[in-house]
Write an enzyme that holds these catalytic residues in place. Sequence first.
Site, mmCIF file in Angstrom:
data_model
loop_
_atom_site.group_PDB
_atom_site.id
_atom_site.type_symbol
_atom_site.label_atom_id
_atom_site.label_comp_id
_atom_site.label_asym_id
_atom_site.label_seq_id
_atom_site.Cartn_x
_atom_site.Cartn_y
_atom_site.Cartn_z
ATOM 1 N N THR A 22 13.604 -0.177 -9.513
ATOM 2 C CA THR A 22 14.125 -1.369 -8.341
ATOM 3 C C THR A 22 13.959 -2.743 -8.729
ATOM 4 O OG1 THR A 22 11.877 -1.681 -7.276
ATOM 5 C CG2 THR A 22 12.950 0.500 -6.721
ATOM 6 N N CYS A 23 14.327 -3.435 -7.949
ATOM 7 C CA CYS A 23 14.008 -5.077 -8.257
ATOM 8 C C CYS A 23 12.653 -5.242 -8.369
ATOM 9 C CB CYS A 23 14.745 -6.111 -7.208
ATOM 10 S SG CYS A 23 14.563 -5.618 -5.723
ATOM 11 N N HIS A 31 -0.627 6.120 -7.209
ATOM 12 C CA HIS A 31 -0.041 5.015 -7.331
ATOM 13 C C HIS A 31 1.391 5.429 -6.729
ATOM 14 C CE1 HIS A 31 1.599 1.428 -8.815
ATOM 15 N NE2 HIS A 31 2.664 2.069 -9.142
#
Lengths: 265, 422
Positions: free
Chosen positions: B47-48, B97
């Site tokens: 993702t960004c 995570h």
Amino acid sequence: MGELGILLLAPALVGYGEAAVAYVGETVRPGRAAGLAIWGVRLGWLAQTALLVAQAVRADGFPWSTWAGSLNLFVWMCVGGYLIWGCRTRFRLLGLGVMPLAAGLLAVAWVAGGTGTAPRSGFGDAFLVVHVGLVLAAFAAFTLAAALAALYLWQERRLKSRSAGVLRLRAPALVTLDLLTGRTIAVALAGLTIGIGIGFARLETRGGSLDVTMVVTALAWAVYAAYLVLRHQAGWRGRRTAYVALIGFVVVLVVRVGLPPVAHF
Amino acid sequence: MALVLVGTSHRNAPVELRELVSFTPERRGEALSRLAGRDGEAAVLSTCNRTEVYLAGPEAGACAQRALDELASLSGLSEAELQPALYRLGDVTAAHHLFRVAAGLDSLVPGEAQILGQVRESFDAAQAAGTAGPTLHRLFRHALRAGKRVRTETAIAENPASVSSAAAELAERVVGDLEGRRVLVLGAGKMGELTAANLISRGAESIFVASRTPERARRLAERFGGTAAGIEAVERELGLADVVVASTSASGYVVTAEQVERALRTRRGRPLFFVDIAVPRDVDPAVNTLDGCYLYDIDDLERVVAESVAGRREEAARAETIVGSEAEAFHAWQLSLDVVPAIAMLRELGERIRMAELARAEHRLDGLSPSERKAVESLTTQIVAKLLHAPTVRLKEAAVAAEGVGYAEAVRHLFGLGEDER
């Protein structure tokens, strides 16, 4: 009061009381208590429904003809009506207006002997049953409308004051609350009009005179009729109509709590 | 199977580096089979704000090396240059995570909604590439469940995290559903455009743009399929609009209380919501005192956003508990893998013995009717199942207590499992 009565009344009182407290908690810390509150309402209402069924089964005729008995039925109608919207997350805070009142009035009905399940006789006239049922249902709907109006005023004040936490509590839009208050009052007023009509028709045939209950009930009718006229003819909306709905509720409260339930026919 | 995560995010790397290790969908499709290797599994979340490579394979070291090679080749940087910005996590820590990521707990704004869809999309890509085996399947299933649970069981994603979304949500609190509502945009600035876009995305339909620069107003109106006009048309539009977004660069008030008061006469009590994000302000603050009018300026909106982000952080503590429970469930499943082959072999042995004994007694069972034969079958099956029940349960319990390998070995030894194949 029989053991069955206590067995069914206790969970209803506890459920409503717990819900009332939980709704207050929800305003302090949003998101935690609302779930507990709605379960309190549901379980309490089921218990009260069972209590009413037990009363109906044991009674000879309409079992809620006394002041305290009709208060018991009135509370059940109010909470039942609340459950129509109250289960939706956005409308849960409506319970803040309904549940403390319901818990308080049910306790009053209990103290005054309106929640017993011992065999008793009430009036068996079908006209009276319809009359009382319609008037009580209308009053219950007016109570809900008052809760909607109160929620409107509370939410409107929060939006006007531009408080930082205005979005942290889920609540319906002002337009929705205003619209629902109007619709609830319109439906309730129709019910009340029929109920009063039946009452007057009976008064006409059996003879009798006007009493305070009739006069104050007519006053409540006039206030709510004025509400609808102002709303539809004068274009009143929002805060002003919410105040009119609350004024009407004060009159309903006087009829319901301060005066005997059935007029003298 | 060891589970390995190698990745980087907004917490470790600046945007310049994140750009270099970002996978396009095409590049990800090609890389997945390389990352999985011959007998492994692979998924890539890109993702960004993050790029994370999840690998499952027999050797953790080899998996991590494949991920490093791929990231180095993608970015054109050496391993030494990449290493400081990367994190490497294994097994339950890696799973924990990913669950936090899916729940939005590792996002810039806690609870942001987009990430859950991105996690789902990365899993879909791995499935399409055929690199999602049992470990990643189970891992992502738990991750998606953790994300959903956090969003439904906590209020973390309920409140807005930007000025434009706060404005849109406040408008909904006043006028209700924005579907078909009329929005008046004053000025054609960037913030006004963002707020209008948010309102449109929630169903607002009719946009009317008024600006002192007609060309910019026309461009903005065209973008949203609305109408443009000069600023003089404002008063007429105030009588029709449900939401007003003001963001002009005018030095004085563009909307005065008197104008609004006049407009209210034609509205028959319909409320009007004002968002004033201009500095200096465009709308006279006295408008907020008028019945049915609600005015929020940029400071008000920023206070609402700050409060709602704080609320999200409070909810994050509850979300962490949910994520923790999902991580525990995944860990228990992972540990149970140590004993699954031993359990399967034990059951197979039991069934083999049962069938062999029935075959040996075949001549003595000849005289049985079909129903009697069925009863014998059922009886022997039950004896085997009951005998193996306790060892199976104990093995699973031992696996959860991280003693599974030793117990599985003992069972293999005691029952001679796998000896025929040697």
